[in-house]
Scaffold this motif. Structure first.
Motif, PDB file in Angstrom:
ATOM      1  N   VAL A 226       0.845  -1.198   0.000  1.00  0.00           N
ATOM      2  CA  VAL A 226       0.000   0.000   0.000  1.00  0.00           C
ATOM      3  C   VAL A 226       0.879   1.246   0.000  1.00  0.00           C
ATOM      4  N   SER A 227       0.233   2.379  -0.214  1.00  0.00           N
ATOM      5  CA  SER A 227       0.901   3.680  -0.083  1.00  0.00           C
ATOM      6  C   SER A 227       0.118   4.510   0.925  1.00  0.00           C
ATOM      7  N   PHE A 228       0.825   5.112   1.862  1.00  0.00           N
ATOM      8  CA  PHE A 228       0.159   5.968   2.834  1.00  0.00           C
ATOM      9  C   PHE A 228      -0.339   7.235   2.144  1.00  0.00           C
ATOM     10  N   PRO A 229      -1.520   7.734   2.543  1.00  0.00           N
ATOM     11  CA  PRO A 229      -2.040   8.979   1.943  1.00  0.00           C
ATOM     12  C   PRO A 229      -1.075  10.143   2.168  1.00  0.00           C
ATOM     13  N   GLU A 230      -1.116  11.108   1.260  1.00  0.00           N
ATOM     14  CA  GLU A 230      -0.243  12.280   1.363  1.00  0.00           C
ATOM     15  C   GLU A 230      -0.526  13.079   2.637  1.00  0.00           C
ATOM     16  N   ASN A 231      -1.772  13.040   3.097  1.00  0.00           N
ATOM     17  CA  ASN A 231      -2.137  13.799   4.301  1.00  0.00           C
ATOM     18  C   ASN A 231      -2.171  12.924   5.548  1.00  0.00           C
ATOM     19  N   TYR A 232      -1.437  11.803   5.535  1.00  0.00           N
ATOM     20  CA  TYR A 232      -1.420  10.878   6.667  1.00  0.00           C
ATOM     21  C   TYR A 232      -0.893  11.595   7.905  1.00  0.00           C
ATOM     22  N   GLY A 233      -1.489  11.289   9.077  1.00  0.00           N
ATOM     23  CA  GLY A 233      -1.150  12.005  10.308  1.00  0.00           C
ATOM     24  C   GLY A 233       0.313  11.909  10.693  1.00  0.00           C
ATOM     25  N   ALA A 234       0.944  10.738  10.499  1.00  0.00           N
ATOM     26  CA  ALA A 234       2.364  10.582  10.823  1.00  0.00           C
ATOM     27  C   ALA A 234       3.188  11.074   9.632  1.00  0.00           C
ATOM     28  N   GLU A 235       3.821  12.226   9.780  1.00  0.00           N
ATOM     29  CA  GLU A 235       4.508  12.869   8.659  1.00  0.00           C
ATOM     30  C   GLU A 235       5.596  11.992   8.051  1.00  0.00           C
ATOM     31  N   GLY A 239       2.621   9.604   2.238  1.00  0.00           N
ATOM     32  CA  GLY A 239       2.987   9.477   0.832  1.00  0.00           C
ATOM     33  C   GLY A 239       3.941   8.338   0.520  1.00  0.00           C
ATOM     34  N   LYS A 240       4.385   7.594   1.529  1.00  0.00           N
ATOM     35  CA  LYS A 240       5.389   6.540   1.297  1.00  0.00           C
ATOM     36  C   LYS A 240       4.732   5.190   1.027  1.00  0.00           C
ATOM     37  N   ALA A 241       5.416   4.375   0.206  1.00  0.00           N
ATOM     38  CA  ALA A 241       4.965   3.015  -0.077  1.00  0.00           C
ATOM     39  C   ALA A 241       5.445   2.099   1.045  1.00  0.00           C
ATOM     40  N   ALA A 242       4.630   1.112   1.372  1.00  0.00           N
ATOM     41  CA  ALA A 242       4.991   0.184   2.445  1.00  0.00           C
ATOM     42  C   ALA A 242       4.470  -1.205   2.116  1.00  0.00           C
ATOM     43  N   THR A 243       5.119  -2.199   2.691  1.00  0.00           N
ATOM     44  CA  THR A 243       4.672  -3.585   2.570  1.00  0.00           C
ATOM     45  C   THR A 243       4.356  -4.099   3.966  1.00  0.00           C
ATOM     46  N   PHE A 244       3.168  -4.672   4.125  1.00  0.00           N
ATOM     47  CA  PHE A 244       2.787  -5.272   5.395  1.00  0.00           C
ATOM     48  C   PHE A 244       2.824  -6.790   5.248  1.00  0.00           C
ATOM     49  N   LYS A 245       3.685  -7.422   6.029  1.00  0.00           N
ATOM     50  CA  LYS A 245       3.762  -8.877   6.078  1.00  0.00           C
ATOM     51  C   LYS A 245       2.656  -9.359   7.018  1.00  0.00           C
ATOM     52  N   CYS A 246       1.609  -9.969   6.453  1.00  0.00           N
ATOM     53  CA  CYS A 246       0.435 -10.336   7.241  1.00  0.00           C
ATOM     54  C   CYS A 246       0.282 -11.856   7.344  1.00  0.00           C
ATOM     55  N   LYS A 247      -0.254 -12.308   8.473  1.00  0.00           N
ATOM     56  CA  LYS A 247      -0.664 -13.701   8.637  1.00  0.00           C
ATOM     57  C   LYS A 247      -2.127 -13.717   9.050  1.00  0.00           C
TER      58      LYS A 247
END
Length: 477
Positions: A226-235, A239-247
């Motif tokens: 996913v990519s975090f929204p540009e206006n995401y609360g944690a500066e 806007g950054k792309a991230a990968t979540f390793k989920c089980k």
């Protein structure tokens, strides 16, 4: 002798002329010298015991004259307010004060402009007669209300299915990574958790996350990109792309109670029809109350439109500034920088302030109309009412720390803002009673016999039973 003369009033500004003759000037200078002598420590003399000439030499004539003039301004302001029954709303402005020379030996004068509460002339609001518009309650409305109750007490139990579907409740572990698969790969704070329940399709997680779990098998490992929204609360994540390793640890089915007599019994009724009747009655009561309030709001708007008042410029400017500050605070709470927000709107702070002026004028006019309405009906907003309103706005007990509620109660700006809301509510309730063309229209028997409190108590019993029913929903599964 000090003369304080009322010149006139225009646009909520009272003009006062202050005339200082030689006698008044000499007395003011003597008083200022004595006052300075008590406060200034002069070598060789006990404090307050130095002779006048020594005080003049040590403090300096300009300081004495300045203090004397300030004392005269203060006393003349107080006299003007008292003698003319003025209600100031801002600090006074002056004309000619900078040219006053108390040491000249001549008569001196200056003018004082005091912004005061404007006179408000209200229309004949007791002649407003309006009809309530009460929304009828249909069988379909009751069914929707009942379905809402069923949804609220729905439970999630382990599913026999082995793949995630939209609407499932899943229990997952996840670990979020930035720059996944590169030498700069790193986990980020707040991106790792275990045994988290997530309702697929709820939008609880960032966009794109939940959809990628649909079709996953129980026990499967899933990479969610996913990519975090540009206006995401944690500066640092915006806007950054991230990968979540989920089980996927668990898949759960949603179990909603049947719409039958058994469900009604869990809510304290013998039959489903009795429950529906109680719900319909409560909805009719709420619709009646909404119609009464809507009538009051309409009457208040009509009262405001018909009020005659000169709006003080300072009040309008302050109101517009408060509106702008509130907007800036909300923007920053969403993680945006104010300058960037202005840039994205292709505007400036001054331009936005000007755009807010019409709204500010309308708000000030209504505020003044409400204040006059309450005063003319011997109503007022008490400190206790403001305290209760702040407590309600702060949330339920336990949701907000008592220390935080205390700070809100001690904040003058918060008290002023909440006080205006309480006053507005009082005005709406007053007008809804005065302006209802047919007060009895739409009133059910319980309104006549027991009033609003019994309705609230009855609905409270239903709500309490509904909460208790949640623990029993899955019993027959």
């Amino acid at each position: 002798m000090l003369k304080v003369n009322f010149v006139g009033k225009a646009a909520s500004v009272a003009t006062i002329e202050v005339v200082i003759d030689h006698e008044a000037a000499v007395k003011a200078i003597d008083d200022a010298t004595l006052s300075l002598g008590r406060r200034v420590r002069i070598p060789g003399f006990r404090q307050g015991k130095a002779p006048k000439a020594m005080v003049e030499r040590y403090a300096g004539k300009p300081s004495i004259l300045q203090e004397a003039l300030e004392d005269l301004v203060t006393s003349s302001y107080r006299q003007a307010v008292k003698d003319n029954d003025l209600k100031p709303i801002a600090d006074p402005e002056f004309e000619g004060l900078d040219k006053v020379d108390l040491g000249s030996g001549k008569e001196e004068s200056f003018k004082m402009m005091i912004m005061v509460e404007p006179e408000v002339k209200l229309p004949d609001y007791k002649g407003f007669k309006m009809d309530k518009t009460i929304k009828p309650v249909t069988d379909e409305d009751v069914d929707k209300e009942l379905d809402g109750y069923r949804e609220q007490v729905a439970q999630y139990i382990p599913s026999n299915r082995d793949k995630v579907e939209d609407g499932d409740m899943v229990t997952i572990d996840f670990k979020g990574l930035l720059n996944e698969g590169t030498p700069e790969e790193e986990a980020f704070e707040g991106g790792t958790a275990e045994n988290v329940d997530l309702l697929i399709g709820s939008g609880q997680f960032i966009p794109g996350f939940e959809e990628q779990l649909v079709g996953a098998a129980k026990g499967a490992d899933v990479d969610v990109k996913v990519s975090f929204p540009e206006n995401y609360g944690a500066e640092h994540l915006a806007g950054k792309a991230a990968t979540f390793k989920c089980k996927v640890r668990e898949i759960k089915d949603k179990i909603v109670p049947e719409k039958d007599d058994e469900f009604a019994k869990k809510l304290g009724f013998e039959k489903l029809d009795e429950l529906k009747g109680a719900l319909k009655h409560g909805m009719e009561h709420r619709n009646y109350d909404s119609a009464v309030r809507a009538l009051g709001v309409e009457a208040l708007n009509k009262l405001t439109d018909g009020a005659e008042v000169e709006l003080p410029a300072a009040m309008v400017e302050d109101e517009a500034a408060d509106m702008l500050n509130d907007l800036a605070r909300r923007v920053e709470e969403q993680g945006l920088k104010w300058d960037e927000y202005l840039k994205s709107r292709s505007t400036t702070q001054d331009a936005m302030l000007e755009d807010m002026r019409p709204r500010a004028e309308a708000a000030v006019k209504q505020h003044l109309a409400v204040r006059e309405l309450l005063a003319s009906n011997n109503l007022r907003v008490t400190a206790a009412e403001v305290d209760r309103a702040i407590e309600m706005m702060a949330g339920r007990p336990g949701e907000t720390k008592p220390a935080d509620v205390k700070k809100l109660k001690e904040n003058d700006r918060v008290r002023s803002s909440v006080g205006r809301l309480v006053a507005q509510d009082k005005a709406i309730r007053l007008l809804s009673g005065l302006c209802d063309a047919d007060p009895e229209a739409g009133k059910c028997k319980q309104h006549h016999d027991h009033g609003h409190e019994e309705h609230e108590e009855h609905e409270g019993h239903v709500e309490e039973a509904k909460e208790n029913a949640g623990d029993e929903v899955a019993d027959k599964e």
